[in-house]
Design a protein around this motif. Structure first.
Motif, short mmCIF file in Angstrom:
data_model
loop_
_atom_site.label_atom_id
_atom_site.label_comp_id
_atom_site.label_asym_id
_atom_site.label_seq_id
_atom_site.Cartn_x
_atom_site.Cartn_y
_atom_site.Cartn_z
N ASP A 2 -25.04 51.90 26.08
CA ASP A 2 -24.67 53.02 26.94
C ASP A 2 -23.78 53.96 26.15
O ASP A 2 -22.68 53.58 25.75
N VAL A 3 -24.28 55.17 25.89
CA VAL A 3 -23.52 56.18 25.16
C VAL A 3 -23.24 57.33 26.12
O VAL A 3 -24.14 57.80 26.80
N PRO A 20 -14.78 56.04 8.90
CA PRO A 20 -14.28 54.71 9.27
C PRO A 20 -14.44 54.35 10.74
O PRO A 20 -14.68 53.20 11.08
N THR A 21 -14.31 55.35 11.65
CA THR A 21 -14.39 55.03 13.08
C THR A 21 -15.38 55.89 13.85
O THR A 21 -15.59 55.66 15.03
N ASP A 22 -15.96 56.90 13.19
CA ASP A 22 -16.85 57.84 13.88
C ASP A 22 -18.05 58.21 13.02
O ASP A 22 -17.97 58.17 11.79
N LEU A 23 -19.13 58.58 13.71
CA LEU A 23 -20.24 59.26 13.05
C LEU A 23 -20.06 60.75 13.30
O LEU A 23 -19.64 61.15 14.39
N PHE A 24 -20.39 61.58 12.31
CA PHE A 24 -20.31 63.02 12.47
C PHE A 24 -21.68 63.63 12.23
O PHE A 24 -22.34 63.30 11.24
N GLN A 25 -22.09 64.51 13.14
CA GLN A 25 -23.37 65.20 13.02
C GLN A 25 -23.09 66.68 12.82
O GLN A 25 -22.25 67.26 13.51
N SER A 46 -17.84 58.29 18.60
CA SER A 46 -16.89 57.21 18.38
C SER A 46 -17.64 55.88 18.33
O SER A 46 -18.40 55.57 19.26
N LEU A 47 -17.44 55.14 17.26
CA LEU A 47 -18.09 53.84 17.15
C LEU A 47 -17.41 52.79 18.01
O LEU A 47 -17.99 51.74 18.29
N ASP A 48 -16.16 53.07 18.43
CA ASP A 48 -15.44 52.14 19.30
C ASP A 48 -15.86 52.31 20.75
O ASP A 48 -16.18 51.34 21.43
#
Length: 113
Positions: A2-3, A20-25, A46-48
């Motif tokens: 669920d995103v 380290p904690t996020d993907l950026f597009q 956010s990957l968290d």
């Protein structure tokens, strides 16, 4: 999975890097027939929390484009090069995206083509 959050619009030709904690597009294009819209927005995932956020970076953003490269050069720094824009404009510019300060910086390139 669920995103949630403010997800990017449908597009192709965008680039994504992992910090380290996020993907950026960044960037991309959406075409409807022969009408294409190019983007230069930045979104983070956010990957968290698995939540999208529209990011408004400081500095001078690259022009809207697709089919560019984006690579990580240090844990919080990413390098973007080239791509194609409206009317088949080819770009050969270089930018740094600093994830920690959420800012773009144009990188002058010297030499011959």
């Amino acid at each position: 999975l669920d995103v949630d959050g403010e997800k990017p619009p449908a597009m192709h030709g965008h680039a994504v890097v992992s910090g380290p904690t996020d993907l950026f597009q960044f960037g991309g294009v959406d075409c409807d027939g022969d009408q294409c819209t190019f983007f230069n927005e930045v979104y983070s995932l956010s990957l968290d929390s698995l939540s999208w956020t529209a990011v408004t970076p400081k500095g001078s953003a690259p022009r809207p484009r697709a089919s560019h490269s984006l690579t990580t050069v240090s844990p919080y720094t990413h390098l973007m090069f080239g791509g194609i824009g409206p009317y088949f404009t080819n770009y050969d510019d270089l930018y740094l995206f600093d994830e920690a300060s959420l800012s773009w910086q144009f990188v002058p390139v010297k030499g011959t083509k």
